[in-house]
Design an enzyme around this catalytic site. Structure first.
Site, PDB file in Angstrom:
ATOM      1  N   ASN A 143     -24.166  -6.362  34.396  1.00 25.60           N
ATOM      2  CA  ASN A 143     -23.148  -6.231  35.442  1.00 25.60           C
ATOM      3  C   ASN A 143     -23.489  -5.037  36.327  1.00 25.60           C
ATOM      4  O   ASN A 143     -24.502  -4.372  36.114  1.00 25.60           O
ATOM      5  CB  ASN A 143     -21.756  -6.097  34.813  1.00 25.60           C
ATOM      6  CG  ASN A 143     -21.698  -4.924  33.860  1.00 25.60           C
ATOM      7  OD1 ASN A 143     -21.881  -3.780  34.252  1.00 25.60           O
ATOM      8  ND2 ASN A 143     -21.467  -5.205  32.579  1.00 25.60           N
ATOM      9  N   PRO A 189     -19.003  -8.126  20.065  1.00 24.24           N
ATOM     10  CA  PRO A 189     -17.927  -7.379  19.410  1.00 24.24           C
ATOM     11  C   PRO A 189     -17.164  -6.540  20.434  1.00 24.24           C
ATOM     12  O   PRO A 189     -17.760  -6.075  21.411  1.00 24.24           O
ATOM     13  CB  PRO A 189     -18.672  -6.468  18.427  1.00 24.24           C
ATOM     14  CG  PRO A 189     -20.081  -6.435  18.899  1.00 24.24           C
ATOM     15  CD  PRO A 189     -20.338  -7.714  19.644  1.00 24.24           C
ATOM     16  N   LYS A 235      -3.859  -4.124  27.432  1.00 23.59           N
ATOM     17  CA  LYS A 235      -5.086  -3.671  26.748  1.00 23.59           C
ATOM     18  C   LYS A 235      -4.809  -2.478  25.843  1.00 23.59           C
ATOM     19  O   LYS A 235      -5.379  -2.351  24.761  1.00 23.59           O
ATOM     20  CB  LYS A 235      -6.170  -3.302  27.767  1.00 23.59           C
ATOM     21  CG  LYS A 235      -6.954  -4.523  28.215  1.00 23.59           C
ATOM     22  CD  LYS A 235      -7.993  -4.239  29.265  1.00 23.59           C
ATOM     23  CE  LYS A 235      -8.400  -5.579  29.872  1.00 23.59           C
ATOM     24  NZ  LYS A 235      -9.165  -5.473  31.081  1.00 23.59           N
TER      25      LYS A 235
HETATM   26  N1  CTP Z   1     -14.760  -2.754  25.752  1.00 24.94           N
HETATM   27  C1  CTP Z   1     -15.482  -2.585  24.604  1.00 24.94           C
HETATM   28  N2  CTP Z   1     -16.182  -3.629  24.076  1.00 24.94           N
HETATM   29  C2  CTP Z   1     -16.144  -4.838  24.663  1.00 24.94           C
HETATM   30  C3  CTP Z   1     -15.394  -5.037  25.864  1.00 24.94           C
HETATM   31  C4  CTP Z   1     -14.723  -3.953  26.380  1.00 24.94           C
HETATM   32  O1  CTP Z   1     -15.517  -1.473  24.061  1.00 24.94           O
HETATM   33  N3  CTP Z   1     -16.836  -5.852  24.121  1.00 24.94           N
HETATM   34  C5  CTP Z   1     -13.985  -1.605  26.257  1.00 24.94           C
HETATM   35  C6  CTP Z   1     -14.441  -1.041  27.598  1.00 24.94           C
HETATM   36  O2  CTP Z   1     -15.384  -0.017  27.432  1.00 24.94           O
HETATM   37  C7  CTP Z   1     -13.120  -0.531  28.171  1.00 24.94           C
HETATM   38  C8  CTP Z   1     -12.072  -1.492  27.598  1.00 24.94           C
HETATM   39  O3  CTP Z   1     -12.663  -2.077  26.454  1.00 24.94           O
HETATM   40  O4  CTP Z   1     -12.796   0.739  27.679  1.00 24.94           O
HETATM   41  C9  CTP Z   1     -11.626  -2.558  28.525  1.00 24.94           C
HETATM   42  O5  CTP Z   1     -12.742  -3.271  29.022  1.00 24.94           O
HETATM   43  P1  CTP Z   1     -12.550  -4.658  29.781  1.00 24.94           P
HETATM   44  O6  CTP Z   1     -13.884  -5.256  30.117  1.00 24.94           O
HETATM   45  O7  CTP Z   1     -11.560  -4.461  30.896  1.00 24.94           O
HETATM   46  O8  CTP Z   1     -11.829  -5.440  28.599  1.00 24.94           O
HETATM   47  P2  CTP Z   1     -11.920  -6.890  28.122  1.00 24.94           P
HETATM   48  O9  CTP Z   1     -11.352  -6.911  26.752  1.00 24.94           O
HETATM   49  O10 CTP Z   1     -13.292  -7.433  28.278  1.00 24.94           O
HETATM   50  O11 CTP Z   1     -10.902  -7.621  29.090  1.00 24.94           O
HETATM   51  P3  CTP Z   1     -11.138  -8.642  30.311  1.00 24.94           P
HETATM   52  O12 CTP Z   1     -10.625  -9.927  29.808  1.00 24.94           O
HETATM   53  O13 CTP Z   1     -10.287  -8.067  31.416  1.00 24.94           O
HETATM   54  O14 CTP Z   1     -12.620  -8.645  30.624  1.00 24.94           O
END
Ligand code: CTP
Length: 431
Positions: free
Chosen positions: A221, A318, A352
């Protein structure tokens, strides 16, 4: 007045192509008012001659431990005591291994053991050598022995590869030495006992992850890593011991920060769980790829003339921050996450915060022009859990530079940590 004025710097040069930059480094150090003496390993002399360094520093260059003539002048123990700072640039993978294991089989490694000077190194090597678990183990060991590691930076390499392993530029090394010196730091940032975060260990994730599809392609990304690196720099300035688990970015490691390079979400997950358990706070700033290829191809995927589409099977990665937040209470740091959203910012951020079991979340609207990925400015909404309240605590920042925002986030983090400590029965005085 330069903080390096009158500083006695012993510049160690080992056998990397970046050794040609050490001549410029020696000049800059002299220009900043430092006294500079140079020690070169045998291999280093294949890249740059002692005569060049002698001409630039005005001092005889030492190359051998067993040199009766040089020993009759300033002996190696005397030289070790002379130095205020032992600066090794470039530090090759081999030299790092020998220093990490306490070898004393040449002049430079012997000086390391015999000196109690501040120790700083600028690693330089091929990106695969830097990423190798053995080098990463050595880097961690050196950092815990008190070495300050500057870099390496990521980018184009002399061998044609692209990735982390480039020596920091001489100007960046001099700045880092100056910052450490004026902050009164020793071998690492945690030695800055006067900052408000002194004594704390903060672990962060930053940058994107890279999920291989085949040996030459990957999913990733646009994360630049700037916010995570600004947070790491700010935490080190405040006196914390900082460990930065970084996906591939082209940013220099901030002074005083230990950097652990990873590529995939699974590697980031393993490093995070290993380091979180002895951290006071964990900040998940990385843009982790939510999915990876179910089975990355062993060989390059070939274009098929008989098919107009290609279907990739992806599996979930994960959730790193949720795993850290789920650690048992005795091992669990304070956990801070990020939420980059394009709509319903507060609603999704609050979801979240609860769903991942975080203590605090930093939310920003990446649909606004000039914010989020790659931008230098950001406004954020900070939400934190309050044990005795049904709604989270809340603070909306103005539009700030990433450095200012990092300072604001750390200020709130330190407040949350002291609130947690105050409510923890184990840390309260017994009546
Ligand atoms: N994060 C993480 N591991 C993942 C995905 C996200 O540690 N596999 C952490 C990111 O570093 C951030 C937080 O979770 O601190 C939120 O990330 P985000 O991508 O917004 O969360 P997602 O759970 O992937 O939600 P979305 O459905 O919005 O993508």
């Amino acid at each position: 007045m330069s903080p390096l004025l009158g500083q006695r710097i012993l510049l160690g040069i080992s056998a990397g192509i970046a050794a040609y930059k050490s001549a410029h480094l020696a000049r800059l150090l002299k220009k900043a008012g430092a006294e500079v003496r140079v020690v070169m390993t045998d291999g280093a002399q294949a890249f740059i001659t002692p005569l060049t360094l002698q001409a630039l520093t005005g001092e005889a260059v030492r190359t051998s431990l067993l040199d009766p003539e040089a020993e009759a002048g300033m002996g190696h123990i005397e030289l070790a005591r002379w130095a205020d700072t032992l600066l090794v640039a470039p530090a090759t993978a081999d030299l790092m291994a020998r220093l990490a294991h306490g070898h004393a089989d040449d002049l430079l490694t012997t000086l390391n053991l015999a000196s109690d000077a501040r120790r700083v190194m600028a690693p330089a090597m091929n990106q695969a050598m830097w990423r190798h678990p053995a080098t990463q183990r050595n880097a961690e060991r050196l950092a815990s022995d008190g070495w300050q590691l500057l870099g390496p930076a990521a980018g184009d390499q002399a061998c044609g590869d692209v990735g982390p392993g480039r020596m920091l530029e001489p100007e960046e090394i001099v700045t880092a030495l100056t910052v450490g010196e004026s902050a009164g730091q020793g071998g690492d940032a945690s030695a800055n006992a006067s900052g408000p975060a002194a004594g704390l260990t903060i672990t962060l994730t930053a940058g994107p992850t890279r999920e291989p599809l085949d040996p030459v392609r990957y999913l990733t990304n646009h994360s630049s890593g700037k916010m995570g690196y600004a947070l790491a720099a700010s935490a080190a300035r405040l006196g914390a011991r900082v460990r930065l688990i970084s996906g591939p970015v082209s940013l220099a490691t901030p002074p005083g920060v230990e950097r652990i390079d990873v590529e995939t979400a699974e590697q980031m997950h393993a490093a995070a769980l290993r380091l979180a358990v002895d951290s006071d706070a964990f900040i998940g700033c990385a843009a982790v790829a939510d999915y990876r290829a179910a089975a990355p191809a062993e060989h390059k995927l070939k274009k098929r003339d008989d098919a107009e589409s290609l279907t990739l099977e992806l599996v979930k990665n994960p959730d790193i921050i949720a795993a850290v937040a789920a650690l048992p209470a005795a091992q669990r740091p304070l956990v801070v996450g990020f939420a980059a959203e394009t709509q319903d910012l507060e609603h999704y951020a609050q979801d979240k915060l609860t769903r991942k079991g975080l203590d605090m979340i930093v939310a920003n609207d990446v649909s606004l022009a000039g914010q989020g990925f790659g931008a230098d400015h950001n406004a954020a909404l900070l939400l934190w859990r309050r044990p005795d309240a049904t709604t989270p605590g809340r603070h909306q920042t103005a539009t700030l530079t990433k450095t200012e925002l990092a300072d604001t986030i750390l200020h709130h983090l330190l407040e949350r940590l002291s609130a947690r400590q105050a409510s923890d029965p184990h840390t309260q005085d017994t009546p």
